[in-house]
Design an enzyme around this catalytic site. Structure first.
Site, short mmCIF file in Angstrom:
data_model
loop_
_atom_site.label_atom_id
_atom_site.label_comp_id
_atom_site.label_asym_id
_atom_site.label_seq_id
_atom_site.Cartn_x
_atom_site.Cartn_y
_atom_site.Cartn_z
N PRO A 243 0.82 -1.22 0.00
CA PRO A 243 0.00 0.00 0.00
C PRO A 243 0.86 1.26 0.00
O PRO A 243 0.36 2.35 -0.25
CB PRO A 243 -0.82 -0.12 1.29
CG PRO A 243 -0.08 -1.07 2.15
CD PRO A 243 0.67 -1.98 1.24
N GLU B 153 1.69 -7.78 8.75
CA GLU B 153 1.99 -6.34 8.78
C GLU B 153 2.88 -5.93 7.62
O GLU B 153 3.22 -4.75 7.47
CB GLU B 153 2.66 -5.96 10.10
CG GLU B 153 1.74 -5.99 11.31
CD GLU B 153 0.48 -5.15 11.12
OE1 GLU B 153 0.58 -4.04 10.58
OE2 GLU B 153 -0.61 -5.63 11.47
N ARG C 78 -3.22 -7.84 -20.66
CA ARG C 78 -4.10 -7.41 -21.76
C ARG C 78 -3.46 -6.35 -22.65
O ARG C 78 -3.97 -6.03 -23.72
CB ARG C 78 -5.47 -6.98 -21.24
CG ARG C 78 -5.48 -5.74 -20.40
CD ARG C 78 -6.77 -5.65 -19.61
NE ARG C 78 -7.96 -5.75 -20.45
CZ ARG C 78 -8.35 -4.82 -21.32
NH1 ARG C 78 -7.65 -3.73 -21.45
NH2 ARG C 78 -9.44 -4.98 -22.03
N ASP D 100 -9.26 1.65 -24.91
CA ASP D 100 -9.79 1.49 -23.55
C ASP D 100 -9.65 2.78 -22.76
O ASP D 100 -8.81 3.62 -23.07
CB ASP D 100 -9.00 0.40 -22.81
CG ASP D 100 -9.48 -0.99 -23.16
OD1 ASP D 100 -10.60 -1.11 -23.68
OD2 ASP D 100 -8.73 -1.95 -22.91
N1 SAM Z 1 1.04 -2.71 7.69
C1 SAM Z 1 1.09 -2.36 6.30
C2 SAM Z 1 0.93 -0.87 6.13
O1 SAM Z 1 0.18 -0.26 6.89
O2 SAM Z 1 1.54 -0.29 5.20
C3 SAM Z 1 -0.02 -3.07 5.54
C4 SAM Z 1 0.20 -4.53 5.41
S1 SAM Z 1 -1.09 -5.35 4.55
C5 SAM Z 1 -2.18 -5.81 5.85
C6 SAM Z 1 -0.39 -6.88 4.07
C7 SAM Z 1 0.09 -6.96 2.64
O3 SAM Z 1 -0.98 -6.74 1.75
C8 SAM Z 1 1.14 -5.97 2.23
O4 SAM Z 1 2.43 -6.36 2.60
C9 SAM Z 1 0.97 -5.92 0.72
O5 SAM Z 1 1.69 -6.98 0.09
C10 SAM Z 1 -0.51 -6.17 0.55
N2 SAM Z 1 -1.28 -4.94 0.29
C11 SAM Z 1 -2.13 -4.35 1.15
N3 SAM Z 1 -2.70 -3.26 0.61
C12 SAM Z 1 -2.19 -3.14 -0.63
C13 SAM Z 1 -2.38 -2.20 -1.69
N4 SAM Z 1 -3.20 -1.17 -1.57
N5 SAM Z 1 -1.70 -2.39 -2.83
C14 SAM Z 1 -0.85 -3.42 -2.97
N6 SAM Z 1 -0.62 -4.35 -2.00
C15 SAM Z 1 -1.28 -4.22 -0.84
#
Ligand code: SAM
Length: 261
Positions: free
Chosen positions: A88, A115, A153, A168
């Site tokens: 994220p 996490e 795609r 698109d």
């Molecule tokens: N504790 C982290 C933070 O607050 O930045 C979030 C961890 S999340 C619960 C667990 C995993 O989900 C991340 O390591 C990532 O691989 C994935 N993930 C969660 N949200 C994402 C997003 N918006 N885009 C891409 N991957 C995401």
């Protein structure tokens, strides 16, 4: 394009690799699809992939050793590939990013859980972090699927037939035009006449205009960011003139008390 996904839930990809455009791209050798179970690179009888965070606090962190070993193994199979961590906190994923990734020879997609991953993995093994939006998922698997789908795609030949991603939404900087199919009338609403006219020039004009209208109504930010072609500018100016005419007519109604308004 060679895709390898590193995950502790490889079974989530069994169905994904076997449906729709992704499956077709695999069977046409446009992409290769590998799922690597991070747990296979973990040590000990229980093959543990997570541990408590240093400094305390809630949640678990993905241990660096199995992840590093899994990434090294994936890299040895596809040395030219970029290693992408789904996170994220990464670069927001959009159509230009998908287009740029589609030119790569391969992608190794690392799915976090809990996490997230130990920071040393990010520093030493990751080329790029990608976020699919400003929200937090439970794991990177769905995000990896989004990236694979959007990139696949864009690989020439993947959509099959005459289908192309060129028109698109976002590819031209606009949202795509409206679509209709049979029946000709549905819920008392007919298909616009122009689409039945067989006049390709008029159909093209109508599509461009609906594309502009949708973008104006739904995503003005896209219009602001994008240089307009002379034809697009002309269409917008025509709307302005139409709107001015409507507004002038309103003031004439107010001036005439017998107009009934
Ligand atoms: N504790 C982290 C933070 O607050 O930045 C979030 C961890 S999340 C619960 C667990 C995993 O989900 C991340 O390591 C990532 O691989 C994935 N993930 C969660 N949200 C994402 C997003 N918006 N885009 C891409 N991957 C995401």
């Amino acid at each position: 394009m060679n895709f390898a996904v590193l995950t502790i839930f490889p079974e989530m990809f069994e169905s994904f690799w076997n449906h729709g455009i992704v499956r077709r791209a695999v069977s046409s050798d446009l992409i290769t699809a590998a799922t690597i179970n991070i747990r296979d690179y973990a040590q000990g009888r229980h093959r543990v992939t997570d541990d408590r965070p240093y400094g305390g606090g809630c949640g678990m962190v993905m241990k660096p050793e199995p992840l590093a070993a899994a990434i090294v193994a994936a890299r040895s199979r596809q040395p030219e590939s970029r290693v992408v961590l789904l996170s994220p906190q990464g670069r927001p994923f959009d159509q230009p990013t998908a287009e740029a990734l589609a030119t790569e020879s391969g992608l190794i997609l690392v799915c976090g859980r809990y996490e997230g991953v130990d920071e040393r993995i990010c520093q030493d093994h990751i080329d790029l972090e990608i976020s699919i939006g400003d929200y937090v998922l439970t794991g990177g698997e769905l995000a990896a699927m989004v990236v694979v789908d959007a990139v696949t795609r864009l690989i020439p030949g993947s959509l099959g037939g005459e289908d192309s991603a060129d028109l698109d939404s976002f590819s031209t900087g606009l949202l795509e035009h409206a679509h209709y199919t049979r029946p000709r009338t549905f819920a008392d609403e007919p298909v616009p006449d122009v689409l039945l006219s067989g006049n390709h020039k008029e159909i093209e004009d109508w599509r461009l205009e609906t594309s502009l209208i949708r973008t104006f109504l739904k995503r003005q930010d896209l219009l602001e960011q994008r240089p307009l072609t002379p034809r697009e500018t002309e269409i917008l100016k025509n709307w302005c003139q139409d709107l001015e005419r409507i507004i002038c007519a309103q003031s004439e109604h107010r001036a005439d008390p017998l107009s009934g308004r």
